[in-house]
Design an enzyme around this catalytic site. Structure first.
Site, PDB file in Angstrom:
ATOM      1  N   VAL A  28       0.843  -1.217   0.000  1.00  0.00           N
ATOM      2  CA  VAL A  28       0.000   0.000   0.000  1.00  0.00           C
ATOM      3  C   VAL A  28       0.872   1.259   0.000  1.00  0.00           C
ATOM      4  O   VAL A  28       0.647   2.186  -0.785  1.00  0.00           O
ATOM      5  CB  VAL A  28      -0.966  -0.016   1.215  1.00  0.00           C
ATOM      6  CG1 VAL A  28      -1.717   1.305   1.326  1.00  0.00           C
ATOM      7  CG2 VAL A  28      -1.937  -1.188   1.100  1.00  0.00           C
ATOM      8  N   ASN A 107       1.746 -22.182  -2.100  1.00  0.00           N
ATOM      9  CA  ASN A 107       1.552 -23.051  -3.244  1.00  0.00           C
ATOM     10  C   ASN A 107       0.165 -22.971  -3.893  1.00  0.00           C
ATOM     11  O   ASN A 107       0.051 -22.805  -5.106  1.00  0.00           O
ATOM     12  CB  ASN A 107       1.776 -24.479  -2.741  1.00  0.00           C
ATOM     13  CG  ASN A 107       2.622 -25.249  -3.685  1.00  0.00           C
ATOM     14  OD1 ASN A 107       2.138 -25.579  -4.762  1.00  0.00           O
ATOM     15  ND2 ASN A 107       3.877 -25.480  -3.336  1.00  0.00           N
ATOM     16  N   ASP A 132       5.642 -22.611   5.816  1.00  0.00           N
ATOM     17  CA  ASP A 132       6.313 -23.857   5.420  1.00  0.00           C
ATOM     18  C   ASP A 132       7.661 -23.673   4.700  1.00  0.00           C
ATOM     19  O   ASP A 132       8.454 -24.605   4.628  1.00  0.00           O
ATOM     20  CB  ASP A 132       5.395 -24.682   4.510  1.00  0.00           C
ATOM     21  CG  ASP A 132       4.239 -25.297   5.270  1.00  0.00           C
ATOM     22  OD1 ASP A 132       4.210 -25.174   6.503  1.00  0.00           O
ATOM     23  OD2 ASP A 132       3.357 -25.885   4.623  1.00  0.00           O
ATOM     24  N   GLY A 175       4.158 -28.580   8.662  1.00  0.00           N
ATOM     25  CA  GLY A 175       4.928 -28.892   7.452  1.00  0.00           C
ATOM     26  C   GLY A 175       4.301 -30.108   6.802  1.00  0.00           C
ATOM     27  O   GLY A 175       4.748 -31.237   7.012  1.00  0.00           O
ATOM     28  N   GLU A 227       4.875 -32.721  10.624  1.00  0.00           N
ATOM     29  CA  GLU A 227       3.500 -33.203  10.441  1.00  0.00           C
ATOM     30  C   GLU A 227       3.375 -34.182   9.261  1.00  0.00           C
ATOM     31  O   GLU A 227       2.672 -35.183   9.335  1.00  0.00           O
ATOM     32  CB  GLU A 227       2.676 -31.923  10.217  1.00  0.00           C
ATOM     33  CG  GLU A 227       1.361 -32.043   9.639  1.00  0.00           C
ATOM     34  CD  GLU A 227       0.809 -30.643   9.250  1.00  0.00           C
ATOM     35  OE1 GLU A 227       1.554 -29.689   8.953  1.00  0.00           O
ATOM     36  OE2 GLU A 227      -0.413 -30.551   9.239  1.00  0.00           O
TER      37      GLU A 227
HETATM   38  O1  F6P Z   1       0.562 -24.230   4.610  1.00  0.00           O
HETATM   39  C1  F6P Z   1       0.882 -23.850   5.887  1.00  0.00           C
HETATM   40  C2  F6P Z   1       0.303 -24.793   6.903  1.00  0.00           C
HETATM   41  O2  F6P Z   1       0.473 -24.167   8.156  1.00  0.00           O
HETATM   42  C3  F6P Z   1       0.865 -26.205   6.903  1.00  0.00           C
HETATM   43  O3  F6P Z   1       2.087 -26.317   7.570  1.00  0.00           O
HETATM   44  C4  F6P Z   1      -0.243 -26.968   7.576  1.00  0.00           C
HETATM   45  O4  F6P Z   1      -0.224 -28.306   7.187  1.00  0.00           O
HETATM   46  C5  F6P Z   1      -1.470 -26.299   7.038  1.00  0.00           C
HETATM   47  O5  F6P Z   1      -1.092 -24.976   6.720  1.00  0.00           O
HETATM   48  C6  F6P Z   1      -2.634 -26.284   7.973  1.00  0.00           C
HETATM   49  O6  F6P Z   1      -3.679 -25.631   7.340  1.00  0.00           O
HETATM   50  P1  F6P Z   1      -5.080 -25.311   7.992  1.00  0.00           P
HETATM   51  O7  F6P Z   1      -4.841 -24.264   9.049  1.00  0.00           O
HETATM   52  O8  F6P Z   1      -5.916 -24.816   6.896  1.00  0.00           O
HETATM   53  O9  F6P Z   1      -5.542 -26.586   8.592  1.00  0.00           O
END
Ligand code: F6P
Length: 327
Positions: A28, A107, A132, A175, A227
């Site tokens: 901004v 992504n 991530d 992750g 994870e």
């Molecule tokens: O993409 C970032 C992230 O924090 C990942 O590490 C995790 O698996 C995911 O998002 C969790 O997403 P949500 O909060 O939508 O469950």
């Protein structure tokens, strides 16, 4: 300066990440300094489809640089995955005379942008915002540093109680597909071992390693588990080693969404400011459909297609180093 760009929209999409607000502020303020009008889009592509678009002035982004989350709200949009959703989004942009878009996300955000770019001629510049750190074309994504700091702070606390009770802790960090958070957390907290999606560690090897360290008089241990680890998350790994490490009382801690909140670190604030600033300059120079990143401390640009499809490899030397330092 490109004469075509007068009105820029900015959105945050996907999982929120500390530092997104600092990036919005930079977009901004940079655009305002060039006499461009800026519009905020609420809830990422969802708000683009619904036309939830509003004017953002310099003062609207005051007092947000230090705040976690995102003032623009965020969402993972299912509707933007369809042609009809993207058409509705395009029509909303036209209705608000938007000439270009800055999309802050990961992504999924850039996958959406790649599809949109093939169908409609509204330039996008992407800013990598995800804890991530899993995007090719940037050494760091916004939020990664803060999330690792948060996880390390949690590990320090777990260390105290693990030490007091002679316990073995499996600590799960975020992750889904990448081990950047886990590896840096393990190194920074002095963990015994780390399990990440990119490199498989058989459970037998982990058991052997922990037995050896118990023999060396290590009375407590902490193992970081990403994870998305292929052999299982922290609870599954704890269940798999049960009965094989009787010298330890085994516990599990899942840090979860704690890692996504909180004030951004200095590194994330500076990174977000630089990327937000560069994104606007790139648009006025006529660049489009690129992700702005930082490589070797310098601003770089990578096509969306590459940012989402090319692998960003984990540094295996760091993995080996983590093991050596845990001896
Ligand atoms: O993409 C970032 C992230 O924090 C990942 O590490 C995790 O698996 C995911 O998002 C969790 O997403 P949500 O909060 O939508 O469950």
């Amino acid at each position: 300066m490109s004469a075509d760009i007068k009105r820029i929209a900015v959105l945050t999409s996907g999982g929120d990440a500390p530092g997104m607000n600092a990036a919005v502020r930079a977009v901004v303020r940079t655009a305002s300094s060039l006499d461009l009008h800026v519009y905020g889009i609420r809830r990422g592509y969802e708000g683009m489809i619904d036309g939830d678009i509003f004017r953002l002035e310099r003062r609207d982004v005051g007092n947000i640089i230090h705040r976690g989350g995102t003032i623009l709200k965020t969402a993972r949009s299912e509707r933007f995955k369809s042609k009809a959703g993207r058409k509705a989004a395009y029509e909303s942009l036209l209705a608000h005379d938007i000439d270009a878009v800055v999309a802050i996300g990961g992504n999924g955000t850039f996958t959406g942008a790649t599809k949109f770019e093939k169908e409609y001629d509204i330039p996008f510049i992407g800013i990598p915002g995800t804890i991530d750190n899993d995007l090719y074309g940037t050494d760091f994504t916004i939020g990664f540093d803060t999330s690792v700091n948060t996880a390390i702070e949690a590990m320090d606390r777990i260390r105290d109680t693990a030490d007091s009770h002679n316990r073995l802790f499996f600590v799960e960090v975020m992750g889904r597909n990448s081990g950047f958070i886990a590896l840096n957390t393990a190194i920074g907290s002095g963990a015994e071992s780390v399990l990440i999606p990119e490199v498989e560690m058989p459970v037998e090897r982990l058991v052997e390693l922990l037995r050896k360290s118990a023999k060396r008089n290590k009375l407590f241990s902490m193992v970081v588990v990403a994870e998305g680890n292929k052999t299982g998350g922290a609870s599954e790994i704890a269940a798999k080693v049960k009965g094989q490490l009787d010298m330890f009382d085994i516990k599990v801690a899942i840090i979860g969404h704690l890692q996504r909140g909180g004030a951004p670190s200095s590194a994330d604030r500076v990174l977000a400011s630089r990327l937000g600033h560069s994104a606007v300059l790139a648009l006025v120079e006529g660049k489009k459909n690129l992700m702005v990143g930082i490589e070797n401390y310098k601003i770089s640009f990578t096509p969306f297609e590459q940012a989402i499809s090319m692998a960003k490899p984990i540094n295996e030397d760091l993995l080996r180093m983590a093991e050596t330092l845990a001896i």
